[in-house]
Motif scaffolding. Structure first.
Motif, mmCIF file in Angstrom:
data_model
loop_
_atom_site.group_PDB
_atom_site.id
_atom_site.type_symbol
_atom_site.label_atom_id
_atom_site.label_comp_id
_atom_site.label_asym_id
_atom_site.label_seq_id
_atom_site.Cartn_x
_atom_site.Cartn_y
_atom_site.Cartn_z
ATOM 1 N N LYS A 241 0.811 -1.230 0.000
ATOM 2 C CA LYS A 241 0.000 0.000 0.000
ATOM 3 C C LYS A 241 0.839 1.273 0.000
ATOM 4 O O LYS A 241 0.318 2.357 -0.303
ATOM 5 C CB LYS A 241 -0.951 0.012 1.197
ATOM 6 C CG LYS A 241 -0.284 -0.003 2.560
ATOM 7 C CD LYS A 241 -1.321 -0.121 3.672
ATOM 8 C CE LYS A 241 -0.668 -0.241 5.040
ATOM 9 N NZ LYS A 241 -1.672 -0.410 6.113
ATOM 10 N N ILE A 242 2.149 1.185 0.331
ATOM 11 C CA ILE A 242 2.982 2.393 0.269
ATOM 12 C C ILE A 242 3.964 2.342 -0.908
ATOM 13 O O ILE A 242 4.862 3.175 -0.995
ATOM 14 C CB ILE A 242 3.735 2.649 1.591
ATOM 15 C CG1 ILE A 242 4.656 1.480 1.944
ATOM 16 C CG2 ILE A 242 2.772 2.954 2.708
ATOM 17 C CD1 ILE A 242 5.565 1.769 3.134
ATOM 18 N N THR A 243 3.793 1.356 -1.792
ATOM 19 C CA THR A 243 4.607 1.330 -3.013
ATOM 20 C C THR A 243 3.874 2.108 -4.105
ATOM 21 O O THR A 243 2.666 2.358 -4.012
ATOM 22 C CB THR A 243 4.869 -0.109 -3.489
ATOM 23 O OG1 THR A 243 3.626 -0.718 -3.890
ATOM 24 C CG2 THR A 243 5.509 -0.932 -2.382
ATOM 25 N N ILE A 244 4.614 2.474 -5.144
ATOM 26 C CA ILE A 244 4.028 3.243 -6.244
ATOM 27 C C ILE A 244 4.018 2.382 -7.501
ATOM 28 O O ILE A 244 5.072 2.061 -8.063
ATOM 29 C CB ILE A 244 4.819 4.538 -6.505
ATOM 30 C CG1 ILE A 244 4.930 5.365 -5.222
ATOM 31 C CG2 ILE A 244 4.145 5.360 -7.597
ATOM 32 C CD1 ILE A 244 5.749 6.638 -5.380
ATOM 33 N N SER A 245 2.845 1.981 -7.909
ATOM 34 C CA SER A 245 2.683 1.200 -9.138
ATOM 35 C C SER A 245 1.256 1.385 -9.624
ATOM 36 O O SER A 245 0.409 1.951 -8.914
ATOM 37 C CB SER A 245 2.967 -0.287 -8.894
ATOM 38 O OG SER A 245 1.851 -0.923 -8.302
ATOM 39 N N THR A 246 0.959 0.872 -10.796
ATOM 40 C CA THR A 246 -0.398 0.988 -11.324
ATOM 41 C C THR A 246 -1.366 0.084 -10.583
ATOM 42 O O THR A 246 -2.578 0.166 -10.804
ATOM 43 C CB THR A 246 -0.422 0.655 -12.827
ATOM 44 O OG1 THR A 246 0.234 -0.606 -13.041
ATOM 45 C CG2 THR A 246 0.283 1.725 -13.638
ATOM 46 N N LEU A 247 -0.835 -0.779 -9.701
ATOM 47 C CA LEU A 247 -1.709 -1.611 -8.862
ATOM 48 C C LEU A 247 -2.108 -0.873 -7.584
ATOM 49 O O LEU A 247 -2.974 -1.339 -6.847
ATOM 50 C CB LEU A 247 -1.004 -2.925 -8.504
ATOM 51 C CG LEU A 247 -0.618 -3.816 -9.687
ATOM 52 C CD1 LEU A 247 0.111 -5.053 -9.196
ATOM 53 C CD2 LEU A 247 -1.850 -4.217 -10.492
ATOM 54 N N ASN A 248 -1.445 0.257 -7.307
ATOM 55 C CA ASN A 248 -1.786 1.065 -6.141
ATOM 56 C C ASN A 248 -3.017 1.907 -6.472
ATOM 57 O O ASN A 248 -3.074 2.569 -7.503
ATOM 58 C CB ASN A 248 -0.600 1.970 -5.771
ATOM 59 C CG ASN A 248 -0.846 2.773 -4.518
ATOM 60 O OD1 ASN A 248 -1.749 3.601 -4.478
ATOM 61 N ND2 ASN A 248 -0.032 2.550 -3.502
ATOM 62 N N LYS A 249 -4.003 1.888 -5.596
ATOM 63 C CA LYS A 249 -5.282 2.565 -5.869
ATOM 64 C C LYS A 249 -5.100 4.066 -6.089
ATOM 65 O O LYS A 249 -5.761 4.652 -6.940
ATOM 66 C CB LYS A 249 -6.258 2.315 -4.719
ATOM 67 C CG LYS A 249 -7.690 2.731 -5.031
ATOM 68 C CD LYS A 249 -8.639 2.326 -3.919
ATOM 69 C CE LYS A 249 -10.087 2.609 -4.300
ATOM 70 N NZ LYS A 249 -10.357 3.999 -4.634
ATOM 71 N N VAL B 283 9.595 1.110 -4.642
ATOM 72 C CA VAL B 283 9.448 0.593 -3.281
ATOM 73 C C VAL B 283 10.278 1.445 -2.319
ATOM 74 O O VAL B 283 11.503 1.306 -2.260
ATOM 75 C CB VAL B 283 9.880 -0.883 -3.194
ATOM 76 C CG1 VAL B 283 9.567 -1.441 -1.808
ATOM 77 C CG2 VAL B 283 9.206 -1.718 -4.280
ATOM 78 N N PRO B 284 9.624 2.349 -1.569
ATOM 79 C CA PRO B 284 10.359 3.190 -0.621
ATOM 80 C C PRO B 284 11.204 2.361 0.337
ATOM 81 O O PRO B 284 10.798 1.296 0.788
ATOM 82 C CB PRO B 284 9.232 3.921 0.131
ATOM 83 C CG PRO B 284 8.097 3.942 -0.840
ATOM 84 C CD PRO B 284 8.179 2.651 -1.577
ATOM 85 N N TYR B 285 12.395 2.862 0.631
ATOM 86 C CA TYR B 285 13.366 2.279 1.562
ATOM 87 C C TYR B 285 14.118 1.096 0.942
ATOM 88 O O TYR B 285 15.338 1.030 1.028
ATOM 89 C CB TYR B 285 12.710 1.834 2.878
ATOM 90 C CG TYR B 285 13.601 2.069 4.073
ATOM 91 C CD1 TYR B 285 13.582 3.282 4.739
ATOM 92 C CD2 TYR B 285 14.477 1.091 4.516
ATOM 93 C CE1 TYR B 285 14.401 3.513 5.831
ATOM 94 C CE2 TYR B 285 15.295 1.315 5.608
ATOM 95 C CZ TYR B 285 15.272 2.521 6.251
ATOM 96 O OH TYR B 285 16.085 2.754 7.312
ATOM 97 N N LEU B 286 13.388 0.169 0.306
ATOM 98 C CA LEU B 286 14.079 -0.933 -0.357
ATOM 99 C C LEU B 286 14.990 -0.406 -1.453
ATOM 100 O O LEU B 286 16.045 -0.978 -1.735
ATOM 101 C CB LEU B 286 13.059 -1.919 -0.939
ATOM 102 C CG LEU B 286 13.603 -3.171 -1.627
ATOM 103 C CD1 LEU B 286 14.486 -3.985 -0.691
ATOM 104 C CD2 LEU B 286 12.456 -4.031 -2.154
ATOM 105 N N ASP B 287 14.611 0.724 -2.067
ATOM 106 C CA ASP B 287 15.427 1.270 -3.147
ATOM 107 C C ASP B 287 16.659 2.020 -2.651
ATOM 108 O O ASP B 287 17.385 2.636 -3.434
ATOM 109 C CB ASP B 287 14.597 2.148 -4.088
ATOM 110 C CG ASP B 287 14.010 3.395 -3.425
ATOM 111 O OD1 ASP B 287 14.324 3.638 -2.240
ATOM 112 O OD2 ASP B 287 13.250 4.106 -4.092
ATOM 113 N N LEU B 288 16.930 1.961 -1.339
ATOM 114 C CA LEU B 288 18.195 2.493 -0.817
ATOM 115 C C LEU B 288 19.360 1.544 -1.115
ATOM 116 O O LEU B 288 20.516 1.929 -1.018
ATOM 117 C CB LEU B 288 18.108 2.700 0.705
ATOM 118 C CG LEU B 288 17.264 3.874 1.196
ATOM 119 C CD1 LEU B 288 17.110 3.817 2.715
ATOM 120 C CD2 LEU B 288 17.883 5.193 0.798
ATOM 121 N N LEU B 289 19.053 0.291 -1.467
ATOM 122 C CA LEU B 289 20.113 -0.686 -1.706
ATOM 123 C C LEU B 289 20.769 -0.471 -3.062
ATOM 124 O O LEU B 289 20.083 -0.367 -4.085
ATOM 125 C CB LEU B 289 19.566 -2.113 -1.616
ATOM 126 C CG LEU B 289 19.520 -2.698 -0.193
ATOM 127 C CD1 LEU B 289 18.428 -2.024 0.629
ATOM 128 C CD2 LEU B 289 19.326 -4.199 -0.220
#
Length: 370
Positions: free
Chosen positions: A71-79, A214-220
């Motif tokens: 629910k806090i990711t950004i994609s076309t599946l997010n409402k 994906v917030p935070y995961l993309d820090l890697l």
């Protein structure tokens, strides 16, 4: 110390405080919405352009490090994203679905970010505020036309043109709307880079992979010798990150973006790796025809070119090998000149070092085959 230096130091200090504050807001935002972050990791800000995660304690193999709910990711599946697209982007949606469904979600993300980042009350504001700056010096898509043409000498122009093609394809259906936004094209280009470099794939249906930020995961960051991996946890509806081996204290957490050579990494992600184990391909012209030499099996690559011209004798075959060797020697000269010209650019040096290694191996093989 003069006034200018004092001002500059104060400015940097203010930026550090600002970004630290933005990190706290990001952390609170994701955890308030159900994210899990191991207490054994902390962010490290190498610069305004680069962040990473490092360990504060040992992490065991298979231990979960992060969980980021969908629910806090950004994609076309997010409402939030899909509703905004349906409301505002009907022309874009119909074009994308008609022209190329496979890239629809990617293009839509770029479009959505360009509109939504100007919204101060956006749900994703804590994430936007912590995104690193885009350095125009590191992304070839910002290079001048003259630079792009000159980079053909080091096999880079083709990949840059490829990025330009996809950028223009994403922009085409909504350009008339983007140009009405202040600095719209520039914002669109910046967000194209964000989506290119910071998205993770997840399966939206049996036949469809969906690009997702994906917030935070993309820090890697990327590393060929990576120590973590992620998967989409269908039961919990989110991205889980786990250790692929034991990780030591003060070690950076890394992922693999793929088995990419330096030319590809630079064109797409804006960085290279010193002594990259995946070597770049080399393009040579023989009798006005262009051939690509790959690294997998050098002798087979050379003999394929020889057989292509169907030599009638050993002498004729050797003559073709001599032509290949001559073209490779010219390439070697070009790569060495580029290192001198861009001696302050580590990315170009890494690309050229990689190409020089490969071309010398091919030259040596040609000498043995003759």
């Amino acid at each position: 110390m003069n006034i200018k230096n004092i001002f500059f130091i104060c400015y940097l200090y203010t930026l550090v405080l600002c970004y630290s504050d933005n990190y706290e807001k990001l952390y609170k935002w994701i955890t308030d919405h159900g994210a899990f972050v191991s207490n054994k990791v902390i962010p490290k800000e190498n610069s305004l352009y680069n962040r990473c995660l490092i360990t504060t304690d040992k992490i065991k193999e298979k231990e979960e490090i992060l969980f980021i709910p969908d629910k806090i990711t950004i994609s076309t599946l997010n409402k939030i994203v899909s509703d905004r697209c349906k409301k505002d982007f009907n022309d874009f949606l119909s074009f994308a679905e008609k022209e190329e469904k496979a890239s629809f979600d990617y293009d839509c993300l770029v479009y959505f970010l360009t509109i939504d980042m100007d919204n101060k009350n956006s749900f994703f504001r804590p994430y936007y505020d912590y995104l690193p700056e885009i350095s125009k010096l590191e992304y070839p898509i910002y290079f001048s036309e003259e630079e792009k043409i000159s980079f053909n000498k080091i096999e880079l122009e083709t990949q840059i043109r490829r990025q330009e093609f996809f950028f223009n394809k994403s922009l085409k259906p909504i350009k008339n709307k983007i140009i009405k936004i202040e600095n719209g094209i520039e914002k669109f280009k910046k967000n194209f880079i964000y989506v290119s470099t910071r998205n993770f794939g997840r399966r939206g249906s049996f036949f469809q992979n969906v690009n997702t930020m994906v917030p935070y995961l993309d820090l890697l960051n990327h590393n060929n010798d990576y120590n973590t991996w992620f998967y989409y946890d269908e039961k919990r509806d989110g991205f889980a990150l786990y250790a692929t081996r034991d990780i030591q204290i003060n070690e950076e957490l890394t992922l693999s973006y793929g088995k990419f050579n330096n030319v590809y990494l630079y064109a797409l992600y804006g960085f290279t790796i010193k002594n990259n184990i995946f070597h770049s391909s080399i393009h040579i012209k023989i009798k006005n025809e262009v051939f690509t030499l790959f690294e997998k099996n050098r002798e087979n690559e050379i003999m394929k070119i020889v057989k292509y011209f169907r030599p009638k004798s050993v002498f004729e075959g050797n003559n073709i090998i001599l032509q290949i060797k001559y073209e490779l020697e010219n390439k070697l000269y070009d790569y060495q000149k580029f290192i001198q010209k861009y001696k302050d650019n580590n990315n170009i040096i890494n690309i050229c070092d990689d190409l020089i290694y490969s071309v010398r191996q091919y030259i040596s093989l040609c000498e043995k085959l003759i």
